[in-house]
Design an enzyme around this catalytic site. Structure first.
Site, mmCIF file in Angstrom:
data_model
loop_
_atom_site.group_PDB
_atom_site.id
_atom_site.type_symbol
_atom_site.label_atom_id
_atom_site.label_comp_id
_atom_site.label_asym_id
_atom_site.label_seq_id
_atom_site.Cartn_x
_atom_site.Cartn_y
_atom_site.Cartn_z
ATOM 1 N N GLU A 64 41.012 5.160 1.736
ATOM 2 C CA GLU A 64 39.826 4.519 2.283
ATOM 3 C C GLU A 64 38.958 4.086 1.106
ATOM 4 O O GLU A 64 38.673 4.901 0.211
ATOM 5 C CB GLU A 64 39.038 5.480 3.183
ATOM 6 C CG GLU A 64 37.820 4.818 3.814
ATOM 7 C CD GLU A 64 37.000 5.758 4.687
ATOM 8 O OE1 GLU A 64 35.955 5.306 5.189
ATOM 9 O OE2 GLU A 64 37.387 6.932 4.845
ATOM 10 N N ARG A 299 47.795 19.791 -0.395
ATOM 11 C CA ARG A 299 46.952 19.000 -1.284
ATOM 12 C C ARG A 299 46.808 19.713 -2.619
ATOM 13 O O ARG A 299 47.080 20.916 -2.748
ATOM 14 C CB ARG A 299 45.577 18.769 -0.658
ATOM 15 C CG ARG A 299 44.769 20.035 -0.451
ATOM 16 C CD ARG A 299 43.397 19.714 0.107
ATOM 17 N NE ARG A 299 42.612 18.939 -0.843
ATOM 18 C CZ ARG A 299 41.525 18.242 -0.536
ATOM 19 N NH1 ARG A 299 41.103 18.207 0.708
ATOM 20 N NH2 ARG A 299 40.863 17.590 -1.465
ATOM 21 N N LYS A 309 34.844 13.959 -2.332
ATOM 22 C CA LYS A 309 34.155 12.705 -2.676
ATOM 23 C C LYS A 309 32.642 12.872 -2.574
ATOM 24 O O LYS A 309 31.883 12.329 -3.381
ATOM 25 C CB LYS A 309 34.624 11.581 -1.750
ATOM 26 C CG LYS A 309 35.991 11.009 -2.095
ATOM 27 C CD LYS A 309 36.328 9.841 -1.173
ATOM 28 C CE LYS A 309 37.697 9.270 -1.486
ATOM 29 N NZ LYS A 309 38.061 8.169 -0.562
#
Length: 599
Positions: A64, A299, A309
């Site tokens: 994204e 992850r 983020k």
């Protein structure tokens, strides 16, 4: 992109993992052998007109564009592009731009640059444009109308609070919305009103109609469209309704004929909805079969960094760092500016592997990969980071007043096979710079460098004997004094006639160049700075950056931005990509010669 005709991995040494085993099993069974590809993403009818897909598999990297990519994304890039490369496939770069309020073309451009820098092409050719989820908005709207007409979706006008309360929890089934029993015609009318801007933001949502009693809460009629008046960076104000990520993502994969949709473990609970949605749209003839399949891996959890983020943005916005590309940041632009190479990040991704279980990777593993990739390629050079002047008091008698002796050393002491090492040139004269720590008036036990009466070699130059020092009124040492021993120059006959126990680095006063050197360290003192509800800002390392004025040998003054070097005895450094310029050199510490954080 040339496609191998075999599904044998190109590098036989690559370790197997569960993803490789799945792909090899699918290729052996021909799971996706019937797929067709019409040259671009599209629905079932579009691909039916295409040729058999030349790509054995299709993977994708779908960020994204709402921030800068970080080290965790680098791992995902290496996995997806690497698997496509190794199994005769194609990896798609796609922007998952379904959330207009947080997305920006700045992030789009940074992502494109990061993937290119890591060494990968996408979508089948070097010049291909990335795909964008927003290009599929028309199809997504069409798919939503189909679900409504088939009785698989309805418009819900409950408040967000009521929807949340009626969803239930792990111990209690959900309660049907009072709007769940509307007819398809009523739902279609309301949905078109949503599209046409007749209702306020948040007034209603479109929900999939699945099972409010499902033990998987993600199947309790998830929202698939919401009203959001926001200008989109790509489609502008064309839409005032936008699909939810969980609805858009499987459709994007299917339109692009992705075979193996690889994501991190937090999406595991979403896989049943992923499968449900694709099956409904295949039943309606909108999407081609067989559908993509989602697989999840753990992850990256890396010590001494944060990868949220939101938290990275907080570091930037509160000026804890100089920007997204601050060399202490785990962003790809930050790592690049720090001196990391694409080869180091690819080696790191391969070394830590792919698993289904979460674990922590020590930051020293990443640093070790950088050392390995720079060891044989980074040119050597001498730099004095904490300089004090060394005066060779008998130089004028041994040679001549003002005489400068040419010296040379190889730039690569151990060049790769078939590579000839360049030679670096510098001079020695009466005055040179040495590290302040290389002289002790009263040496501690075992000290082998300069102290009165001791001999050492100036690397690449002469053997010298220390005679003492001079001090200022405060007792600070201002000069170290020594005599040069003639006929001991490195590389000449008789150079070893005088035995010494140490060689020290130095830079000549006559040709040394002043440089700004930024000594970076880890940004956090705590190995897990944001674990367990800690305030990660309280874990910041106050000494993560120290700026010194160093003296470097003349070969380093010719560095171009982003050139990497080993400053002998100090570590690996890079000429700063932004601030380094001719006449004003700036170097960043990339990594020390060994792990200074070891237990």
């Amino acid at each position: 992109m040339s496609l191998p005709t075999t599904h044998t991995p190109t590098d036989a040494a690559k370790p197997s993992n569960f993803l490789r085993q799945i792909i090899e099993h699918d290729l052996d069974k021909g799971t996706y052998a019937s797929r067709r590809w019409a040259g671009s993403p599209g629905d079932a009818a579009h691909h039916a007109q295409g040729e058999p897909d030349p790509a054995k598999i299709r993977t994708r990297f779908p960020p994204e564009p709402n921030g800068y990519l970080h080290i965790g994304h680098a791992k995902s890039i290496c996995i997806n592009f690497g698997l496509a490369r190794d199994y005769g496939g194609i990896c798609h770069l796609r922007f998952d731009d379904t959330n207009p309020e947080k997305e920006d073309t700045e992030y789009v451009n940074s992502i494109i640059d990061a993937v290119k820098w890591l060494g990968f092409d996408w979508n089948g050719s070097a010049g291909a444009a990335p795909y964008q989820a927003s290009d599929y908005f028309d199809f997504m709207y069409r798919a939503a109308e189909y679900l409504i007409e088939a009785g698989h979706a309805y418009v819900d006008e409950q408040s967000a609070e009521d929807m949340r309360a009626n969803r239930g929890d792990f111990g209690k089934p959900g309660i049907d919305s009072p709007y769940r029993s509307r007819t398809p015609a009523e739902n279609l009318m309301r949905f078109r009103e949503m599209r046409d801007g007749q209702h306020a933001d948040g007034a209603m949502v479109l929900r999939a109609k699945i099972d409010m009693a499902s033990p998987n809460i993600n199947l309790r009629d998830p929202a698939i469209y919401r009203i959001r008046r926001a200008t989109h960076h790509h489609t502008g104000d064309q839409w005032c309704i936008y699909p939810m990520y969980t609805f858009a993502h499987p459709i994007e994969d299917a339109l692009e004929q992705i075979t193996h949709s690889i994501c991190t473990l937090e999406f595991e609970d979403q896989r049943p909805f992923y499968d449900w949605l694709l099956q409904r749209l295949i039943e309606g003839g909108l999407l081609a079969s067989p559908p993509p399949h989602q697989y999840e891996f753990a992850r990256l959890n890396l010590t001494y960094v944060v990868t949220s983020k939101r938290k990275l943005a907080q570091l930037v916005n509160e000026h804890k760092v100089s920007g997204w590309d601050d060399p202490r940041m785990p962003t790809i632009v930050g790592l690049r500016r720090r001196g990391y190479t694409p080869q180091a990040l690819q080696l790191f991704a391969e070394r830590i592997g792919v698993t289904k279980s979460d674990s922590w990777i020590d930051y020293s593993t990443l640093e070790g990969c950088l050392r390995e990739t720079l060891e044989l390629t980074a040119h050597r050079g001498m730099a004095v980071l904490n300089p004090v002047k060394l005066v060779l008091t008998n130089w004028d008698e041994v040679f001549a007043a003002g005489y400068l002796e040419p010296c040379q050393l190889p730039a690569l002491p151990h060049p790769p096979e078939g590579v000839e090492s360049p030679t670096r040139h510098f001079t020695i004269g009466k005055e040179v710079w040495i590290e302040r720590e290389d002289f002790e008036e009263v040496p501690p036990k075992g000290y082998k460098r300069l102290f009165p009466g001791n001999k050492v070699r100036l690397k690449g130059g002469y053997v010298i004997e220390c005679t003492g020092c001079t001090k200022d009124a405060n007792g600070q040492i201002t000069e170290v004094l020594a005599t040069v021993v003639g006929d001991t120059k490195s590389g000449t006959p008789g150079a070893d006639s005088v035995k010494v126990k140490a060689a020290i680095t130095w830079v000549g006063v006559a040709d040394g160049v002043s440089a700004e050197v930024r000594m970076y360290d880890r940004l956090f003192l705590d190995a897990q700075p944001d674990a367990g509800g800690k305030d990660f800002l309280q874990c910041l390392n106050p000494n993560s950056l120290k700026v010194v004025t160093a003296i470097v040998e003349p070969s380093l003054a010719n560095a171009q931005p982003d050139d990497k070097f080993q400053f002998e005895r100090h570590g690996y450094f890079v000429a700063d990509r932004i601030d380094h310029q001719a006449g004003k050199p700036v170097f960043n510490l990339a990594v020390g010669l060994k792990d200074s954080w070891g237990k």
